[in-house]
Design an enzyme around this catalytic site. Structure first.
Site, PDB file in Angstrom:
ATOM      1  N   THR A  18      45.768  16.892  76.139  1.00 50.17           N
ATOM      2  CA  THR A  18      46.796  15.740  75.461  1.00 50.17           C
ATOM      3  C   THR A  18      46.027  14.647  74.916  1.00 50.17           C
ATOM      4  O   THR A  18      44.868  14.298  75.603  1.00 50.17           O
ATOM      5  CB  THR A  18      47.560  15.223  77.065  1.00 50.17           C
ATOM      6  OG1 THR A  18      48.171  15.873  77.693  1.00 50.17           O
ATOM      7  CG2 THR A  18      48.364  13.882  76.367  1.00 50.17           C
ATOM      8  N   ASN A  68      41.347  11.134  70.472  1.00 54.66           N
ATOM      9  CA  ASN A  68      39.892  11.724  70.150  1.00 54.66           C
ATOM     10  C   ASN A  68      39.087  11.515  71.400  1.00 54.66           C
ATOM     11  O   ASN A  68      37.751  11.474  71.003  1.00 54.66           O
ATOM     12  CB  ASN A  68      39.276  11.525  68.960  1.00 54.66           C
ATOM     13  CG  ASN A  68      40.318  11.862  67.688  1.00 54.66           C
ATOM     14  OD1 ASN A  68      40.821  13.039  67.897  1.00 54.66           O
ATOM     15  ND2 ASN A  68      40.547  10.861  66.747  1.00 54.66           N
ATOM     16  N   ARG A  69      39.450  11.137  72.399  1.00 52.51           N
ATOM     17  CA  ARG A  69      38.546  10.587  73.594  1.00 52.51           C
ATOM     18  C   ARG A  69      37.817   9.432  73.328  1.00 52.51           C
ATOM     19  O   ARG A  69      36.826   9.177  74.195  1.00 52.51           O
ATOM     20  CB  ARG A  69      37.704  11.877  74.080  1.00 52.51           C
ATOM     21  CG  ARG A  69      38.776  13.107  74.535  1.00 52.51           C
ATOM     22  CD  ARG A  69      39.433  12.665  75.717  1.00 52.51           C
ATOM     23  NE  ARG A  69      40.173  13.904  76.083  1.00 52.51           N
ATOM     24  CZ  ARG A  69      41.490  14.421  76.108  1.00 52.51           C
ATOM     25  NH1 ARG A  69      42.230  13.703  75.246  1.00 52.51           N
ATOM     26  NH2 ARG A  69      41.801  15.542  76.828  1.00 52.51           N
ATOM     27  N   LEU A  70      38.069   8.554  72.394  1.00 51.25           N
ATOM     28  CA  LEU A  70      37.320   7.400  72.194  1.00 51.25           C
ATOM     29  C   LEU A  70      37.884   6.342  72.762  1.00 51.25           C
ATOM     30  O   LEU A  70      38.527   5.334  72.376  1.00 51.25           O
ATOM     31  CB  LEU A  70      37.133   7.177  70.705  1.00 51.25           C
ATOM     32  CG  LEU A  70      36.293   8.225  69.860  1.00 51.25           C
ATOM     33  CD1 LEU A  70      36.265   7.585  68.442  1.00 51.25           C
ATOM     34  CD2 LEU A  70      34.760   7.876  70.584  1.00 51.25           C
TER      35      LEU A  70
END
Length: 230
Positions: A11, A201-203
């Protein structure tokens, strides 16, 4: 099925994130605002069950970590707090090592709060006031269950509940079930509060409030603000 054959579900977090410029003046104000937002979302959309569910990690006598989920029943300048059977595993572990960590997590909102610090037992008067406001059945359970102790069967637990209920019938009064001596609570005196906000984007954003003074969660001067990489 091997891990290689298992489907991987991903996700991409689409939260709003958290910028330092948007922080409220104190850790207490910020955490309260996020808790209120989670409660409001649960009321409106129903996808934040138990908005005050608090995962609490402790360390046992052998140095092994332990974690469980309770409900955060207190949140003020002194820190978040919860109630429990003081004879429980968490009660015994805290008694041996007061260092604890805890977290509130709201996956549907892409938000979490992490607390680190030391557990301090909540005063008897405050516990008694809270206990009197619990539903009758919950007060009965506090007597019937020896939390974390082994039990032979579900029937044994229900028999204990029935016996206590017979001794303390529901009269509609907050005084119909006395406060057990073994029942109390713990408050976390925080040294660190981390606000996590999911981004694409997992940032993700990780804003960390670190104690630098003696004040409570409502004292801006007692905390420094920093950021950690995700």
């Amino acid at each position: 099925m091997s891990p290689a054959d298992s489907p991987i579900l991903r996700t991409d977090y689409t939260g709003d994130g958290l910028d330092e410029a948007d922080l409220l003046p104190t850790p207490l104000a910020q955490v309260r605002a996020w808790v209120a937002a989670a409660q409001a979302r649960q009321a409106a959309q129903g996808d934040v069950p138990e908005p005050t569910a608090l995962s609490v990690a402790t360390v046992d006598a052998a140095g092994a970590p332990d974690v469980r989920t309770v409900l955060m029943r207190f949140l003020d300048a002194r820190g978040p707090g919860f109630v429990t059977d003081l004879r429980s595993a968490k009660g015994r572990e805290i008694g041996g090592n007061a260092a604890v960590a805890a977290s509130l997590t709201w996956p549907s909102m892409f938000r979490a709060v992490r607390f680190r610090g030391s557990a301090v037992e909540i005063g008897r008067g405050e516990v008694a006031e809270y206990f009197a406001g619990r539903p009758w059945g919950s007060r009965i359970s506090a007597w019937a269950s020896h939390q974390s102790a082994p039990t032979a069967s579900r029937a044994e637990l229900e028999a204990a509940y029935a016996a206590v209920a017979a001794r303390h019938p529901d009269t509609g009064s907050p005084d119909d079930v006395p406060l057990p001596d073994h029942w109390g609570g713990w408050r976390i005196t925080c040294t660190e509060v981390e606000l996590w906000a999911g981004r694409r984007n997992r940032l993700h954003d990780r804003i960390v409030l670190t104690r630098v003074g003696e004040g409570g969660l409502d004292d801006a001067d007692a905390w420094s603000v920093g950021r950690r990489q995700p």
